[in-house]
Motif scaffolding. Structure first.
Motif, PDB file in Angstrom:
ATOM      1  N   THR A   1      36.352  35.321  31.747  1.00 58.66           N
ATOM      2  CA  THR A   1      35.540  34.140  31.484  1.00 58.66           C
ATOM      3  C   THR A   1      34.233  34.559  30.849  1.00 58.66           C
ATOM      4  OG1 THR A   1      34.578  32.153  32.487  1.00 58.66           O
ATOM      5  CG2 THR A   1      34.416  34.195  33.748  1.00 58.66           C
ATOM      6  N   CYS A   2      33.672  33.711  30.020  1.00 59.18           N
ATOM      7  CA  CYS A   2      32.384  34.009  29.383  1.00 59.18           C
ATOM      8  C   CYS A   2      31.266  33.702  30.370  1.00 59.18           C
ATOM      9  CB  CYS A   2      32.219  33.207  28.103  1.00 59.18           C
ATOM     10  SG  CYS A   2      33.323  33.737  26.746  1.00 59.18           S
ATOM     11  N   ALA A   3      30.434  34.699  30.630  1.00 57.79           N
ATOM     12  CA  ALA A   3      29.372  34.552  31.626  1.00 57.79           C
ATOM     13  C   ALA A   3      28.126  35.280  31.147  1.00 57.79           C
ATOM     14  CB  ALA A   3      29.851  35.097  32.973  1.00 57.79           C
ATOM     15  N   SER A   4      27.059  35.220  31.948  1.00 54.29           N
ATOM     16  CA  SER A   4      25.819  35.890  31.575  1.00 54.29           C
ATOM     17  C   SER A   4      26.048  37.392  31.467  1.00 54.29           C
ATOM     18  CB  SER A   4      24.733  35.595  32.612  1.00 54.29           C
ATOM     19  OG  SER A   4      25.163  36.017  33.898  1.00 54.29           O
ATOM     20  N   ASN A   5      25.142  38.071  30.759  1.00 54.37           N
ATOM     21  CA  ASN A   5      25.373  39.493  30.486  1.00 54.37           C
ATOM     22  C   ASN A   5      25.281  40.316  31.771  1.00 54.37           C
ATOM     23  OD1 ASN A   5      22.636  40.210  30.972  1.00 54.37           O
ATOM     24  ND2 ASN A   5      22.085  39.600  28.911  1.00 54.37           N
ATOM     25  N   TYR A   6      25.528  41.614  31.624  1.00 56.83           N
ATOM     26  CA  TYR A   6      25.740  42.470  32.785  1.00 56.83           C
ATOM     27  C   TYR A   6      24.448  42.952  33.444  1.00 56.83           C
ATOM     28  CZ  TYR A   6      30.420  42.603  30.855  1.00 56.83           C
ATOM     29  OH  TYR A   6      31.647  42.241  30.378  1.00 56.83           O
ATOM     30  N   ARG A   7      23.308  42.672  32.823  1.00 59.00           N
ATOM     31  CA  ARG A   7      22.069  43.178  33.401  1.00 59.00           C
ATOM     32  C   ARG A   7      21.704  42.452  34.699  1.00 59.00           C
ATOM     33  NH1 ARG A   7      17.983  44.205  28.290  1.00 59.00           N
ATOM     34  NH2 ARG A   7      19.235  45.770  27.254  1.00 59.00           N
TER      35      ARG A   7
ATOM     36  N   MET B   1      36.612  50.356  25.555  1.00 53.95           N
ATOM     37  CA  MET B   1      35.562  49.779  24.724  1.00 53.95           C
ATOM     38  C   MET B   1      34.362  49.436  25.600  1.00 53.95           C
ATOM     39  SD  MET B   1      37.290  46.105  23.860  1.00 53.95           S
ATOM     40  CE  MET B   1      38.092  45.120  25.123  1.00 53.95           C
ATOM     41  N   ILE B   2      33.220  49.298  24.958  1.00 53.55           N
ATOM     42  CA  ILE B   2      31.975  49.055  25.676  1.00 53.55           C
ATOM     43  C   ILE B   2      31.692  47.561  25.678  1.00 53.55           C
ATOM     44  CG2 ILE B   2      29.504  49.528  25.754  1.00 53.55           C
ATOM     45  CD1 ILE B   2      30.104  52.172  24.295  1.00 53.55           C
ATOM     46  N   GLY B   3      31.947  46.919  26.808  1.00 56.27           N
ATOM     47  CA  GLY B   3      31.643  45.498  26.929  1.00 56.27           C
ATOM     48  C   GLY B   3      30.160  45.260  27.137  1.00 56.27           C
ATOM     49  N   ASP B   4      29.519  46.136  27.919  1.00 56.36           N
ATOM     50  CA  ASP B   4      28.084  46.019  28.199  1.00 56.36           C
ATOM     51  C   ASP B   4      27.309  46.776  27.116  1.00 56.36           C
ATOM     52  OD1 ASP B   4      25.602  45.691  29.322  1.00 56.36           O
ATOM     53  OD2 ASP B   4      25.899  47.220  30.862  1.00 56.36           O
ATOM     54  N   TRP B   5      27.383  46.290  25.897  1.00 59.63           N
ATOM     55  CA  TRP B   5      26.738  46.987  24.781  1.00 59.63           C
ATOM     56  C   TRP B   5      25.224  46.997  24.916  1.00 59.63           C
ATOM     57  CZ3 TRP B   5      23.528  43.821  21.940  1.00 59.63           C
ATOM     58  CH2 TRP B   5      23.742  42.448  22.051  1.00 59.63           C
ATOM     59  N   GLN B   6      24.658  45.993  25.584  1.00 58.36           N
ATOM     60  CA  GLN B   6      23.201  45.951  25.743  1.00 58.36           C
ATOM     61  C   GLN B   6      22.701  46.985  26.753  1.00 58.36           C
ATOM     62  OE1 GLN B   6      21.580  41.684  25.541  1.00 58.36           O
ATOM     63  NE2 GLN B   6      23.688  41.378  26.172  1.00 58.36           N
ATOM     64  N   GLY B   7      23.550  47.372  27.671  1.00 63.45           N
ATOM     65  CA  GLY B   7      23.128  48.300  28.716  1.00 63.45           C
ATOM     66  C   GLY B   7      23.547  49.736  28.485  1.00 63.45           C
TER      67      GLY B   7
END
Length: 471
Positions: free
Chosen positions: A465-471, A220-226
């Motif tokens: 853990t929930c953290a800032s996005n991958y960018r 699955m695509i975790g980095d959907w924004q990138g």
């Protein structure tokens, strides 16, 4: 009971069974004079161990809900519960038209917002009378159309519910329905119907390309924004339904991009890379099969012609119908008003989530709504005092897909309302066909993402853990 414009059809004492506790089942209808509408409502009241809470439930597609179907899960959890058909039976959009093909604005309003409100007022009145007290908590719980109904309650009737739980919410209704038609229109205009196996190839290739971006290869695509995979990379690939062509790639990219006007300007969002492309862009033996709910929106609500042949649509007509959809129905059913100040001031709490791989309702439309909500409500910190939005990577419409869907949304809202503990994340889980859990993940608040800690099983939520996005 003596309620305005309300008829009690039946009140039945139902004994306990192996799956449902004992309860009182009430059936009613509410009318809105001078209209001759009939909003059917079902209310179920536990006769033992009531938890002091009322739960309103919603529908799906053009169905307002199921007022005659016993809500077993809610009763097992000791809720008093209610459902409504929102003024019409069945799941067809044909209720919008009178026999003479004029619009039935009363039934449209019943479905758009009034039916759920009347269910809520009626259900709460019965709870108060049945249990002999005025103090109890009220919650709404719904997905898809039910998610739209949930947020419409917060927007129009801010005092109806203490807490609202909404999944895959069908907000932006007037925009996403025309957008559901975009891929079919482009295939028809180009004379190239992309075969199902090619659509599947494109979705799978996007997952393969973008899956590792979040540090874990898990389907699955975790980095959907990138993820910006270009279908042109597939040109020349051999499939069971022929070679993937440049024309196929152009159409798939347009589906991912979403509708644009004649100047190429944005109209609405497309499907995410990794979402199943076939639900909205399906075909069989080269014959296109448009999504039924979107097709009925055009036929009954916009063109008022049940026999309309969608294959006659031109690009110019599509653009006009898109504008008509927004202008004609914005006030009654769009459910995209970001001003929830009255709901906030009434002490309400709302939590909603959406899966990035939703194949029916465009995920980024919900992101758009939440961003506008934050802008209207004073920014992130002020908004999160009463409203929280969670993103479930790889999850389909109301569940399914390769991702981990939230399992505890309503419980999280109850805990927030009654104990003041706002949910920072939800628990997500995916089960196999036998119902056994095979994947768990934290479902994080937007824009945070689940990051792997670097050790332990990648199938267990505790290792993320929930953290800032991958960018």
């Amino acid at each position: 009971m003596n309620l305005p414009h309300t008829t009690v059809l039946s009140a039945t004492s139902v004994p306990a069974t192996a799956s449902v506790p004992a309860h009182c089942a009430v059936q009613l209808t509410v009318t809105n004079p001078p209209a001759k509408d009939q909003v059917r409502i079902g209310v179920w009241l536990p006769t033992e161990n009531w938890n002091g809470r009322f739960q309103g439930t919603g529908g799906g597609g053009f169905s307002g809900g199921s007022p005659t179907a016993t809500p077993a899960a809610a009763l097992r959890d000791s809720y008093a519960a209610a459902a409504t058909d929102a003024g019409h039976t069945g799941g067809s959009g044909s209720f919008a038209l009178n026999p003479d093909r004029t619009l039935n604005w009363q039934l449209i309003a019943d479905f758009g917002y009034l039916g759920i409100h009347e269910m809520t007022v009626t259900g709460k009145a019965l709870v108060k009378a049945f249990y002999g007290g005025s103090s109890f908590y009220s919650y709404f719980n719904g997905c898809s159309t039910g998610g739209r109904q949930a947020l419409m309650e917060a927007q129009r009737y801010p005092s109806d519910y203490d807490g609202i739980a909404a999944a895959s919410p069908a907000v932006n209704w007037t925009k996403f329905h025309p957008a559901q038609f975009w891929g079919q229109l482009q295939m028809m205009l180009s004379g190239n119907v992309v075969a199902p196996c090619k659509l599947a190839l494109a979705a799978e290739a996007a997952i393969t390309a973008c899956d590792p971006r979040d540090g874990v290869t898990d389907g699955m695509i975790g980095d959907w924004q990138g993820c910006r995979f270009d279908a042109r990379k597939l040109v020349g690939t051999t499939t069971d339904c022929g070679t993937f062509t440049a024309a196929d790639a152009d159409l798939v990219n347009k589906i991912w991009e979403g509708p644009r006007d004649a100047e190429g300007e944005f109209l609405w969002y497309g499907l995410e890379r990794g979402a199943n492309l076939q639900s909205l862009n399906n075909s069989a033996n080269g014959t296109q099969l448009p999504f039924g709910v979107g097709l009925e929106w055009f036929r009954y609500f916009l063109l008022q012609n049940p026999g309309w042949d969608w294959r006659t649509m031109t690009y110019d007509q599509y653009l006009l119908l898109f504008q008509q959809s927004v202008l004609q129905y914005q006030a009654v059913i769009a459910t995209d008003d970001p001003d929830l100040s009255a709901f906030r001031d009434a002490g309400g709490k709302v939590a909603f989530w959406h899966g990035t791989a939703d194949p029916l309702i465009f995920f980024r439309g919900t992101v758009d709504y939440y961003q506008r909500l934050e802008a209207a409500m004073g920014g992130t910190k002020q908004t999160q005092k009463f409203a929280r939005f969670f993103v479930a990577p790889g999850v389909g419409h109301c569940g399914g897909g390769q991702g981990a869907a939230p399992t505890n949304l309503l419980d999280a809202v109850v805990n927030w309302v009654e104990r003041g503990k706002a949910p920072n994340q939800l628990t997500g889980q995916r089960n196999d066909s036998a119902g056994n859990p095979v994947l768990s993940r934290p479902v994080c608040q937007y824009p945070l993402v689940a990051r792997y800690k670097g050790h332990g099983s990648t199938s267990e939520a505790k290792n993320f853990t929930c953290a800032s996005n991958y960018r």
